[in-house]
Motif scaffolding. Structure first.
Motif: not given
Length: 126
Positions: A65-79, A116-126
């Motif tokens: 996959s790649d960043l262009d296929s990301v559907v959701k990001a969750t960011i955790f920050i300290k401040d 800290e960041i986590e992502l959900i992405a589609q596979l490329k070509g889907i």
């Protein structure tokens, strides 16, 4: 389910994988600003954010996959006061393609990093 682990980013800090693929989606574990050898990239929140996103980019590539296929990001920050600085770097990676996103301030992150960041992405070509 397919498990993704790579030696191109730091080894997982616990019993988890860098990512898993289920059906056509890639779920990454949260990435923190570690270099592949496990050292923290530095204290600057923008430098840390850049490293986190580079790590995620690498994990997604390993998963097909790649960043262009990301559907959701969750960011955790300290401040939350550093939100704008983090957002500036994030915007360099998600300029035209802007996935859904959540951002929360947390009391503490692994290794006392700032982001800290986590992502959900589609596979490329889907």
């Amino acid at each position: 389910m397919k498990v993704i682990n790579t030696n191109k980013v730091a080894e997982a800090l616990g019993p988890y994988s860098h990512a898993v693929i289920i059906n056509d989606l890639v779920y990454t574990s949260g990435q923190i600003p570690l270099l592949a050898d496990g050292t923290i990239v530095g204290e600057d929140v923008q430098l840390q954010t850049k490293q986190v996103l580079e790590n995620l980019k690498t994990v997604l590539q390993e998963a097909g996959s790649d960043l262009d296929s990301v559907v959701k990001a969750t960011i955790f920050i300290k401040d939350m006061n550093e939100f704008q600085k983090i957002n500036e770097v994030y915007g360099q990676y998600f300029d035209e393609h802007q996935p859904a996103r959540s951002c929360v301030e947390v009391a503490r992150l692994p290794k006392d990093v700032k982001v800290e960041i986590e992502l959900i992405a589609q596979l490329k070509g889907i």
